[in-house]
Structure formats: C-alpha cells, structure tokens
Design a protein around this motif. Structure first.
Motif, short mmCIF file in Angstrom:
data_model
loop_
_atom_site.label_atom_id
_atom_site.label_comp_id
_atom_site.label_asym_id
_atom_site.label_seq_id
_atom_site.Cartn_x
_atom_site.Cartn_y
_atom_site.Cartn_z
N THR A 266 0.85 -1.16 -0.32
CA THR A 266 0.00 -0.06 0.03
C THR A 266 0.92 1.19 0.04
O THR A 266 0.39 2.42 -0.48
N GLY A 267 2.08 1.18 0.47
CA GLY A 267 2.83 2.45 0.52
C GLY A 267 4.19 2.31 -0.25
O GLY A 267 5.14 3.25 -0.18
N HIS B 254 11.32 -2.83 -3.92
CA HIS B 254 10.34 -1.55 -3.74
C HIS B 254 10.80 -0.79 -2.44
O HIS B 254 11.73 -1.37 -1.53
N HIS B 255 10.56 0.48 -2.64
CA HIS B 255 10.73 1.27 -1.25
C HIS B 255 9.59 1.67 -0.50
O HIS B 255 8.39 2.07 -1.18
N VAL B 256 9.43 1.54 0.74
CA VAL B 256 8.52 1.89 1.68
C VAL B 256 8.97 2.90 2.83
O VAL B 256 9.97 2.06 3.41
N ARG B 257 8.43 4.04 2.94
CA ARG B 257 8.80 4.82 4.04
C ARG B 257 8.11 4.50 5.19
O ARG B 257 6.51 4.53 5.03
N ILE B 258 8.40 4.00 6.33
CA ILE B 258 7.87 4.03 7.70
C ILE B 258 8.41 4.87 8.67
O ILE B 258 9.78 4.61 8.90
N GLU C 248 13.48 -1.27 2.03
CA GLU C 248 13.69 -1.71 0.87
C GLU C 248 13.34 -3.31 1.02
O GLU C 248 13.41 -4.07 1.64
N ILE C 249 11.99 -3.56 0.10
CA ILE C 249 11.49 -4.91 0.06
C ILE C 249 11.86 -5.42 -1.14
O ILE C 249 11.66 -4.99 -2.43
#
Length: 161
Positions: free
Chosen positions: A18-19, A96-100, A106-107
């Motif tokens: 989702t992100g 993929h990159h996701v900011r938390i 990095e996924i």
C-alpha cells in the motif's frame, strides 16, 4: 572506510504494497565470494538496477555490520560480466521502497530461481538505532546466511526443502 548497518526480515504479508513505489528491476551476480570458498574475506558483486550498474565489494562476515564499497560502472560492462564472468546463478528481483516513520525500507521480491522469497531490509546509522516495525514485518533473518544474496546465487530458494 564504508560501513553498512543493515537488518533483514522476512515479510509476513502484502501489507507493505500500500505504501510502496513501483519498484526497480535488479539483476546481479557474483565474481567471487561464493559460500564454501576457502579463506573467504569478501564478496564481489556486479549489479544492474534499472538503467544503472555498479560493482560492490562487501566483507564476508555475518551480521548487521559489514564493510561495503560501491562503484558505478558502465551498464554494458555489467551485462558482459553477468553473462560471462559470474559464478553461480544470477539473482533477479524487484526492489520496492516503503517509508515507515523516518526510515526507508527496501522490499526485495525475488524472481527466477528465488521466486517466492520476499525480504525486507532497513539500513541504520547505528546498530542499536530504534525503528518502527510495521505489521507486515516477519522474522528477523539478519544472522541467517541463507538470506544473503551471495548465498541465494549459490543455493537458490527453489532448491530449499
């Protein structure tokens, strides 16, 4: 001296999507540093990520803190190295990159011989740096050599039992 502090985790579910950004396709292989080599002190990797290529040298110790050096190289050189010089299997994945919070995850969604494996990585400034753990984060595998890309090149995920 370049130090990488990185933690690796399995991914529990697709909640990260989702992100996530659209991702970048990676193709990489190893010139040296395969598991089982005697006197192994480092791995040397060639990687194409989208329209860029690099040569990467990492110290061979296991854990979240390692020496790492990266150098950009021409894509044509990287393609030739991947096709003619690398040992083991080529590792293919989409990153993929996701900011938390204040961290960028990095996924890696692996394909080819490693299809079915999804690993999340986070780089930290300090080994004891706190970070937010998203719900989709699974078991930590930072100290498990099977989840290092160099191991996956020699022992693809599809061959695990």
């Amino acid at each position: 001296m370049a130090i990488e502090i990185e933690r690796k985790f399995l991914v529990r579910d697709d909640g990260w999507r989702t992100g996530a950004d659209a991702g970048t396709r990676y193709r990489q292989g190893y010139l040296t540093g395969m598991p089982g080599e005697s006197g192994l002190r480092s791995s040397v990797r060639v990687r194409i990520a989208g329209d860029r290529a690099e040569l990467n040298i990492k110290s061979a110790e296991l854990g979240i803190r390692r020496l790492e050096y990266q150098y950009e190289i021409p894509v044509a050189d990287a393609e030739e190295m991947l096709d003619r010089l690398c040992i083991g299997h080529t590792v293919e994945k989409v990153r993929h990159h996701v900011r938390i919070g204040r961290h960028l995850w990095e996924i890696d969604v692996f394909g080819g011989d490693n299809a079915g494996l999804v690993v999340a990585e986070i780089e930290l400034a300090r080994e004891d740096e706190p970070f937010e753990r998203p719900d989709w984060l699974g078991e930590e595998v930072s100290d498990d050599p099977r989840y290092y890309n160099v191991y996956l090149a020699a022992h693809p995920y599809r061959t695990w039992q």
